[in-house]
Design a protein around this motif. Structure first.
Motif, short mmCIF file in Angstrom:
data_model
loop_
_atom_site.label_atom_id
_atom_site.label_comp_id
_atom_site.label_asym_id
_atom_site.label_seq_id
_atom_site.Cartn_x
_atom_site.Cartn_y
_atom_site.Cartn_z
N TRP A 1 47.50 70.38 58.37
CA TRP A 1 47.64 68.92 58.46
C TRP A 1 46.55 68.32 59.34
O TRP A 1 46.05 67.23 59.07
CB TRP A 1 49.02 68.53 58.97
N LEU B 1 43.48 68.07 57.23
CA LEU B 1 43.63 66.98 56.26
C LEU B 1 43.47 65.61 56.92
O LEU B 1 42.87 64.71 56.34
CB LEU B 1 44.98 67.07 55.55
N LEU B 2 43.99 65.48 58.13
CA LEU B 2 43.86 64.20 58.83
C LEU B 2 42.41 63.93 59.21
O LEU B 2 41.95 62.79 59.15
CB LEU B 2 44.76 64.15 60.06
N ALA C 1 40.85 62.60 56.14
CA ALA C 1 41.35 61.28 55.72
C ALA C 1 42.08 60.63 56.89
O ALA C 1 43.31 60.55 56.89
CB ALA C 1 42.27 61.44 54.52
N HIS D 1 42.76 57.72 57.85
CA HIS D 1 43.58 56.52 57.65
C HIS D 1 44.79 56.78 56.75
O HIS D 1 45.53 55.85 56.45
CB HIS D 1 42.73 55.38 57.07
N ASN D 2 45.00 58.01 56.37
CA ASN D 2 46.12 58.36 55.49
C ASN D 2 47.39 58.49 56.33
O ASN D 2 47.56 59.46 57.07
CB ASN D 2 45.81 59.67 54.75
N GLU D 3 48.27 57.53 56.22
CA GLU D 3 49.49 57.50 57.03
C GLU D 3 50.46 58.63 56.70
O GLU D 3 51.14 59.15 57.59
CB GLU D 3 50.19 56.15 56.90
N ALA D 4 50.53 59.03 55.45
CA ALA D 4 51.43 60.12 55.08
C ALA D 4 50.99 61.42 55.74
O ALA D 4 51.82 62.18 56.27
CB ALA D 4 51.48 60.28 53.56
N VAL D 5 49.70 61.68 55.73
CA VAL D 5 49.17 62.89 56.37
C VAL D 5 49.42 62.83 57.87
O VAL D 5 49.84 63.81 58.49
CB VAL D 5 47.66 63.06 56.06
N ARG D 6 49.20 61.66 58.46
CA ARG D 6 49.44 61.49 59.90
C ARG D 6 50.90 61.78 60.25
O ARG D 6 51.21 62.46 61.24
CB ARG D 6 49.05 60.08 60.35
N HIS E 1 53.03 63.67 58.60
CA HIS E 1 53.28 65.11 58.46
C HIS E 1 52.75 65.88 59.67
O HIS E 1 53.41 66.80 60.18
CB HIS E 1 52.65 65.66 57.18
#
Length: 100
Positions: free
Chosen positions: A19, A22-23, A26, A28-33, A35
């Protein structure tokens, strides 16, 4: 004091690292943040630490301290022929069919 299972710590640390990568890719990806934050929280609870960096460091130290000696083979095949169970670590009392 209860200690977490080595496999559980290793799995959670791998998930945290995944994770984290991945963060970084990306930011600005809130779903990844979310997780990553959920995984960090779980790692903190499991390792008894207050911050994610402390928990990661504690997990890495724990895994290093509990590493099997080189050359040790898990599941060496020792069997209890009277019961048909596997007597290796993690398999005590299990049947040869592994519960199938």
């Amino acid at each position: 004091m209860l200690l977490p299972g080595r496999a559980q710590v290793a799995r959670l640390l791998r998930r945290y690292r995944r994770w984290e990568r991945l963060l970084m890719a990306a930011p600005h990806n809130e779903a990844v943040r979310r997780h990553l934050e959920d995984t960090a929280y779980t790692l903190c609870i499991l390792m008894g630490r207050r911050t994610a960096p402390e928990a990661v460091r504690a997990a890495e130290e724990y895994l290093a301290a509990t590493r099997r000696p080189r050359g040790h083979r898990h599941g060496s095949g020792h069997r209890d022929t009277a019961r048909g169970g596997d007597l290796t670590a993690g398999g005590a009392g299990r049947r040869g069919d592994r519960g199938r």
